[in-house]
Design a protein around this motif. Structure first.
Motif, mmCIF file in Angstrom:
data_model
loop_
_atom_site.group_PDB
_atom_site.id
_atom_site.type_symbol
_atom_site.label_atom_id
_atom_site.label_comp_id
_atom_site.label_asym_id
_atom_site.label_seq_id
_atom_site.Cartn_x
_atom_site.Cartn_y
_atom_site.Cartn_z
ATOM 1 N N GLY A 187 5.312 0.455 -2.809
ATOM 2 C CA GLY A 187 4.859 -0.854 -3.071
ATOM 3 C C GLY A 187 3.768 -0.697 -4.116
ATOM 4 N N ARG A 219 -6.367 -2.295 3.623
ATOM 5 C CA ARG A 219 -6.083 -1.638 2.160
ATOM 6 C C ARG A 219 -6.407 -2.718 1.191
ATOM 7 N N SER A 270 -1.820 -4.102 5.660
ATOM 8 C CA SER A 270 -2.830 -4.110 6.529
ATOM 9 C C SER A 270 -4.523 -4.417 5.821
ATOM 10 N N VAL A 304 0.626 -7.587 0.275
ATOM 11 C CA VAL A 304 0.824 -7.790 1.463
ATOM 12 C C VAL A 304 0.633 -6.415 2.144
ATOM 13 N N ALA A 350 0.867 -1.244 -0.011
ATOM 14 C CA ALA A 350 -0.046 0.160 -0.099
ATOM 15 C C ALA A 350 0.838 1.374 -0.119
ATOM 16 N N GLY A 351 2.032 1.074 0.247
ATOM 17 C CA GLY A 351 3.024 2.357 0.432
ATOM 18 C C GLY A 351 3.424 3.017 -0.918
ATOM 19 N N TYR A 372 -1.250 -8.691 6.851
ATOM 20 C CA TYR A 372 -0.299 -8.901 7.578
ATOM 21 C C TYR A 372 -0.587 -9.244 9.074
ATOM 22 N N GLY A 389 -0.330 4.953 -0.542
ATOM 23 C CA GLY A 389 0.020 5.949 -1.555
ATOM 24 C C GLY A 389 0.808 7.012 -1.231
HETATM 25 N N1 LIG Z 1 16.420 1.606 -2.306
HETATM 26 C C1 LIG Z 1 15.732 2.826 -2.809
HETATM 27 O O1 LIG Z 1 16.469 3.674 -3.425
HETATM 28 C C2 LIG Z 1 14.653 3.377 -1.880
HETATM 29 C C3 LIG Z 1 13.856 4.466 -2.394
HETATM 30 C C4 LIG Z 1 12.465 4.606 -1.678
HETATM 31 C C5 LIG Z 1 12.309 3.940 -0.815
HETATM 32 N N2 LIG Z 1 13.030 3.158 0.029
HETATM 33 C C6 LIG Z 1 12.738 2.480 1.257
HETATM 34 O O2 LIG Z 1 11.560 1.577 0.772
HETATM 35 C C7 LIG Z 1 10.688 1.635 2.008
HETATM 36 C C8 LIG Z 1 9.417 1.950 1.607
HETATM 37 O O3 LIG Z 1 9.272 3.214 1.227
HETATM 38 P P1 LIG Z 1 7.732 3.864 0.885
HETATM 39 O O4 LIG Z 1 8.003 5.248 0.475
HETATM 40 O O5 LIG Z 1 7.076 3.282 -0.013
HETATM 41 O O6 LIG Z 1 7.016 3.910 2.274
HETATM 42 P P2 LIG Z 1 5.687 4.033 2.963
HETATM 43 O O7 LIG Z 1 5.032 4.880 1.739
HETATM 44 O O8 LIG Z 1 5.760 4.456 4.096
HETATM 45 O O9 LIG Z 1 5.159 2.777 2.832
HETATM 46 C C9 LIG Z 1 5.352 1.727 3.760
HETATM 47 C C10 LIG Z 1 4.191 0.905 3.570
HETATM 48 O O10 LIG Z 1 4.562 -0.512 4.460
HETATM 49 C C11 LIG Z 1 3.312 -0.631 5.220
HETATM 50 N N3 LIG Z 1 3.789 -1.665 6.194
HETATM 51 C C12 LIG Z 1 4.152 -1.341 7.428
HETATM 52 N N4 LIG Z 1 4.467 -2.279 8.065
HETATM 53 C C13 LIG Z 1 4.198 -3.338 7.372
HETATM 54 C C14 LIG Z 1 4.479 -4.791 7.470
HETATM 55 N N5 LIG Z 1 5.055 -5.118 8.607
HETATM 56 N N6 LIG Z 1 4.215 -5.552 6.468
HETATM 57 C C15 LIG Z 1 3.548 -5.339 5.406
HETATM 58 N N7 LIG Z 1 3.522 -3.741 5.033
HETATM 59 C C16 LIG Z 1 3.766 -2.974 6.142
HETATM 60 C C17 LIG Z 1 2.626 0.222 5.364
HETATM 61 O O11 LIG Z 1 1.020 0.671 5.494
HETATM 62 P P3 LIG Z 1 0.081 -0.571 6.131
HETATM 63 O O12 LIG Z 1 0.850 -1.115 7.306
HETATM 64 O O13 LIG Z 1 -0.997 0.196 6.723
HETATM 65 O O14 LIG Z 1 -0.042 -1.731 5.044
HETATM 66 C C18 LIG Z 1 2.899 1.364 4.371
HETATM 67 O O15 LIG Z 1 1.790 1.568 3.378
HETATM 68 C C19 LIG Z 1 11.332 2.632 2.901
HETATM 69 O O16 LIG Z 1 12.015 1.892 4.152
HETATM 70 C C20 LIG Z 1 12.047 3.602 2.287
HETATM 71 O O17 LIG Z 1 13.234 4.192 2.861
HETATM 72 C C21 LIG Z 1 14.308 3.084 -0.885
#
Ligand SMILES: NC(=O)c1ccc[n+]([C@@H]2O[C@H](COP(=O)([O-])OP(=O)(O)OC[C@H]3O[C@@H](n4cnc5c(N)ncnc54)[C@H](OP(=O)(O)O)[C@@H]3O)[C@@H](O)[C@H]2O)c1
Length: 199
Positions: free
Chosen positions: A46, A68, A65, A63, A42-43, A83, A192
């Protein structure tokens, strides 16, 4: 940057800058006809990763919550795991690729959901401890760091224009209230992206 992150992990990295997270360059894997699990679906990253793998002809297990589920099925998820009710790594087996958009130290738990020869892409690559299990199972673990790319955004723009990719909006704040947007982001569980309104 979220859509570029998903693109560079899944479609093409598009640059040969040294990967700061591992010695070898990240290489996307074939998606057509494969089964892909997207954790953190959902993120920001993701929900775009989910849509890219659907566009490329994969079956997607999302996967997130439970709240979503409707959003992610609307974006194309074929199956859904809440999850908070069941550990996805215990529920799912034999997938070709896990895109772990949560990532970090807990990512190795997904090794057991993968087929031999499969791949695990932790989007947050720091904290992943490789104890040799991936190699024993014949699984590729790979991560990378996103780079800005106007050329890739130009490739992605038509997909946004024709609705192949839809950006989910978690919430909207006036630019003057950007601090509230940060507070929202800090609470986590985003659906999102957060939008800052300029006019
Ligand atoms: N490698 C790179 O260049 C790069 C680039 C961008 C981001 N990142 C990293 O990638 C990660 C995601 O970034 P993002 O911007 O997408 O973050 P985000 O928008 O905050 O999304 C994270 C998502 O994970 C879900 N979540 C939280 N705990 C969870 C669990 N245990 N199991 C499944 N889902 C869970 C959350 O919602 P729900 O819990 O409600 O489902 C949320 O939707 C971050 O750690 C960021 O630092 C890396």
């Amino acid at each position: 940057m979220s859509v570029l992150t998903a693109w560079q992990f899944l479609i093409t990295q598009g640059h040969d800058v040294v990967n700061p997270l591992q010695p070898e360059q990240h290489v996307p894997v074939p998606l057509h006809g494969r089964t892909v699990l997207v954790n953190g679906a959902a993120g920001g990253v993701g929900h775009l990763a989910l849509q890219l793998v659907k566009w490329r002809g994969a079956r997607v297990i999302a996967v997130a919550s439970g709240v979503r589920e409707a959003m992610l099925r609307d974006l194309g998820a074929d199956a859904f795991v809440d999850y908070s009710r069941a550990a996805p790594e215990d529920e799912i087996r034999d997938v070709d690729l896990v895109v772990d958009a949560v990532g970090g130290a807990k990512s190795p738990r997904f090794l057991r959901t993968l087929k031999p020869g499969g791949a695990l892409f932790p989007i947050f690559g720091l904290g992943y401890e490789d104890n040799g299990e991936a190699a024993r199972l014949g699984i590729t673990v790979s991560t990378t760091q996103v780079r800005s790319s106007g050329a890739q955004l130009a490739e992605i723009a038509p997909l946004l224009n024709d609705g192949t990719l839809r950006v989910a909006i978690d919430s909207v704040y006036p630019l003057a209230d950007a601090s509230r947007a940060h507070e929202r982001a800090a609470k986590g569980h985003l659906a999102g992206k957060i939008l800052l309104k300029v006019t």
